[in-house]
Design an enzyme around this catalytic site. Structure first.
Site, PDB file in Angstrom:
ATOM      1  CE  LYS A 294      28.771 -13.451  78.336  1.00 52.30           C
ATOM      2  NZ  LYS A 294      28.109 -12.599  77.409  1.00 52.30           N
TER       3      LYS A 294
ATOM      4  CE  LYS B  59      24.163 -13.794  70.943  1.00 52.93           C
ATOM      5  NZ  LYS B  59      25.365 -12.974  70.802  1.00 52.93           N
TER       6      LYS B  59
ATOM      7  CE  LYS C 160      32.453 -13.231  72.977  1.00 48.54           C
ATOM      8  NZ  LYS C 160      31.600 -12.521  72.067  1.00 48.54           N
TER       9      LYS C 160
HETATM   10  N1  AQP Z   1      24.213 -14.472  80.317  1.00 44.82           N
HETATM   11  C1  AQP Z   1      23.732 -13.257  80.162  1.00 44.82           C
HETATM   12  N2  AQP Z   1      22.968 -12.696  81.119  1.00 44.82           N
HETATM   13  C2  AQP Z   1      22.450 -11.458  80.966  1.00 44.82           C
HETATM   14  N3  AQP Z   1      22.663 -10.691  79.865  1.00 44.82           N
HETATM   15  C3  AQP Z   1      23.419 -11.207  78.887  1.00 44.82           C
HETATM   16  N4  AQP Z   1      23.819 -10.733  77.687  1.00 44.82           N
HETATM   17  C4  AQP Z   1      24.578 -11.664  77.077  1.00 44.82           C
HETATM   18  N5  AQP Z   1      24.708 -12.750  77.842  1.00 44.82           N
HETATM   19  C5  AQP Z   1      23.997 -12.504  78.974  1.00 44.82           C
HETATM   20  C6  AQP Z   1      23.459  -9.436  77.161  1.00 44.82           C
HETATM   21  O1  AQP Z   1      22.888  -9.622  75.870  1.00 44.82           O
HETATM   22  C7  AQP Z   1      23.206  -8.509  75.053  1.00 44.82           C
HETATM   23  C8  AQP Z   1      23.702  -8.974  73.726  1.00 44.82           C
HETATM   24  O2  AQP Z   1      24.893  -9.708  73.839  1.00 44.82           O
HETATM   25  P1  AQP Z   1      25.858  -9.812  72.570  1.00 44.82           P
HETATM   26  O3  AQP Z   1      25.221 -10.537  71.488  1.00 44.82           O
HETATM   27  O4  AQP Z   1      26.357  -8.484  72.217  1.00 44.82           O
HETATM   28  O5  AQP Z   1      27.090 -10.618  73.038  1.00 44.82           O
HETATM   29  P2  AQP Z   1      27.559 -11.151  74.376  1.00 44.82           P
HETATM   30  O6  AQP Z   1      27.369 -10.205  75.482  1.00 44.82           O
HETATM   31  O7  AQP Z   1      28.956 -11.607  74.159  1.00 44.82           O
HETATM   32  O8  AQP Z   1      26.543 -12.355  74.534  1.00 44.82           O
HETATM   33  P3  AQP Z   1      26.742 -13.895  74.366  1.00 44.82           P
HETATM   34  O9  AQP Z   1      25.425 -14.535  74.423  1.00 44.82           O
HETATM   35  O10 AQP Z   1      27.774 -14.387  75.306  1.00 44.82           O
HETATM   36  O11 AQP Z   1      27.258 -14.053  72.904  1.00 44.82           O
HETATM   37  P4  AQP Z   1      28.590 -14.610  72.362  1.00 44.82           P
HETATM   38  O12 AQP Z   1      28.705 -15.974  72.950  1.00 44.82           O
HETATM   39  O13 AQP Z   1      28.407 -14.580  70.881  1.00 44.82           O
HETATM   40  O14 AQP Z   1      29.646 -13.679  72.833  1.00 44.82           O
HETATM   41  C9  AQP Z   1      24.205  -7.666  75.815  1.00 44.82           C
HETATM   42  O15 AQP Z   1      23.549  -6.543  76.356  1.00 44.82           O
HETATM   43  C10 AQP Z   1      24.692  -8.564  76.899  1.00 44.82           C
HETATM   44  O16 AQP Z   1      25.064  -7.859  78.050  1.00 44.82           O
END
Ligand code: AQP
Length: 327
Positions: free
Chosen positions: A195, A198, A112
């Site tokens: 991965k 969002k 990030k």
């Molecule tokens: N690609 C993924 N595959 C499976 N699980 C996923 N999670 C996130 N991306 C994937 C799981 O979703 C939960 C919530 O995630 P988060 O909002 O805490 O942030 P993150 O893991 O950083 O998810 P994102 O979508 O990538 O958000 P941004 O881009 O804002 O950082 C967690 O349990 C995570 O494992």
């Protein structure tokens, strides 16, 4: 007595099918067996810049997504992280027993902070895993169901619990991570090496839980595939493997069954059916999502915060005493 689980999602963008398959779907399945606490982690979301009005809207949206996905407020507690101030307080105390190299090695921070480099990254982003440890330890969580990307952070929570207990006496439960094999890491549709996320720059990276049917069709059509024309489930074909995994999760079929079904048919048929399968799920999901008003959801979140605050207050009283604060 039921074991306690805790998990959360950041209101930091459009929730996608990766968040659903990697996390929320499992929570729904677990809520009968466990005492469940699910949080909308807005304190985490502000570790990268957010528009304040959007953040408020997204926070309620995530709670509606929890409910529409099947989290039942009669069985599980849902609340907003910033409504329970003890999360921030415990994070500060845990900061004092966390070592810099433990945070230096976190891949999420590395990913990030790539955009602005380490020099441009906020301290909050660096410290994100300590806040997450506080979220988990505050409730004596026994099991943390997350996607695979969060495993490293739960390991830190375990280490900090053990370290605190060693230094100040038994205080925190050491949590276990729970990662379900299916859906543990859904990859980006535009880049299967990373991965699904969002905060991805391109909307063709993910399928949002609130995308309409036409958008889903378009995104699946545009999703990258590997060379060749036969459907194959292997590490050498990561783009196809990812699409097959998504199909498997939504259709309750095994990857092998799916590959067999599309033998000799080419990618076109497979992609069309995949989009249809996802849309089948989303139609039902979105109908429920749209049925909740902001007021309804806020009432559920406030009741949830009131309930968990009792646990958090009690735990912080113990922590304050142990570290030597005047009571
Ligand atoms: N690609 C993924 N595959 C499976 N699980 C996923 N999670 C996130 N991306 C994937 C799981 O979703 C939960 C919530 O995630 P988060 O909002 O805490 O942030 P993150 O893991 O950083 O998810 P994102 O979508 O990538 O958000 P941004 O881009 O804002 O950082 C967690 O349990 C995570 O494992």
């Amino acid at each position: 007595m039921k074991k306690r689980i805790f998990s959360g999602v950041q209101p930091s963008g459009n929730l996608h099918i990766g968040n659903y398959l990697g996390a929320i779907k499992n929570w729904v399945e677990m809520q009968d067996q466990f005492e469940s606490i699910f949080c909308v982690v807005d304190l985490h979301a502000i570790t990268v810049p957010q528009d304040p009005q959007k953040l408020r809207e997204k926070t309620l949206e995530i709670a509606k997504i929890y409910l529409a996905a099947g989290i039942d407020p009669q069985k599980s507690t849902i609340f907003i992280q910033s409504h329970v101030v003890q999360h921030s307080e415990l994070a500060w105390i845990l900061n004092t027993i966390t070592k810099m190299p433990e945070l230096d090695k976190m891949t999420q921070f590395k990913d990030k902070s790539q955009k602005d480099g380490r020099e441009g990254a906020q301290v909050g982003l660096y410290d994100y895993p300590v806040l997450m440890a506080a979220d988990i330890l505050l409730y004596d969580t026994e099991v943390v169901p997350v996607g695979e990307d969060q495993k490293q952070h739960v390991e830190l929570a375990r280490n900090l619990a053990q370290r605190f207990n060693q230094r100040f006496g038994q205080t925190f439960t050491v949590p276990d991570v729970f990662i379900k094999q299916e859906g543990m890491r859904i990859m980006g549709l535009d880049n299967p090496a990373k991965k699904m996320s969002k905060s991805a720059i391109s909307e063709y990276n993910y399928i949002s839980l609130i995308d309409d049917a036409k958008t889903v069709e378009k995104k699946i059509k545009k999703a990258v595939t590997d060379s060749g024309s036969e459907l194959e489930y292997s590490d050498e074909k990561p783009a196809l493997k990812n699409l097959i995994n998504i199909y498997a999760c939504f259709s309750n079929q095994s990857p092998e069954e799916i590959v067999k079904k599309y033998q000799g048919k080419g990618y076109g048929d497979f992609k069309r059916d995949l989009a249809e399968t996802i849309n089948g799920f989303l139609a039902d999901f979105q109908e429920k999502f749209n049925s909740y008003s902001d007021e309804q959801v806020l009432a559920i979140l406030r009741a949830g915060a009131e309930k968990v605050e009792k646990i958090a207050k009690e735990k912080m009283k113990e922590v304050r005493e142990k570290v030597g604060f005047v009571m």
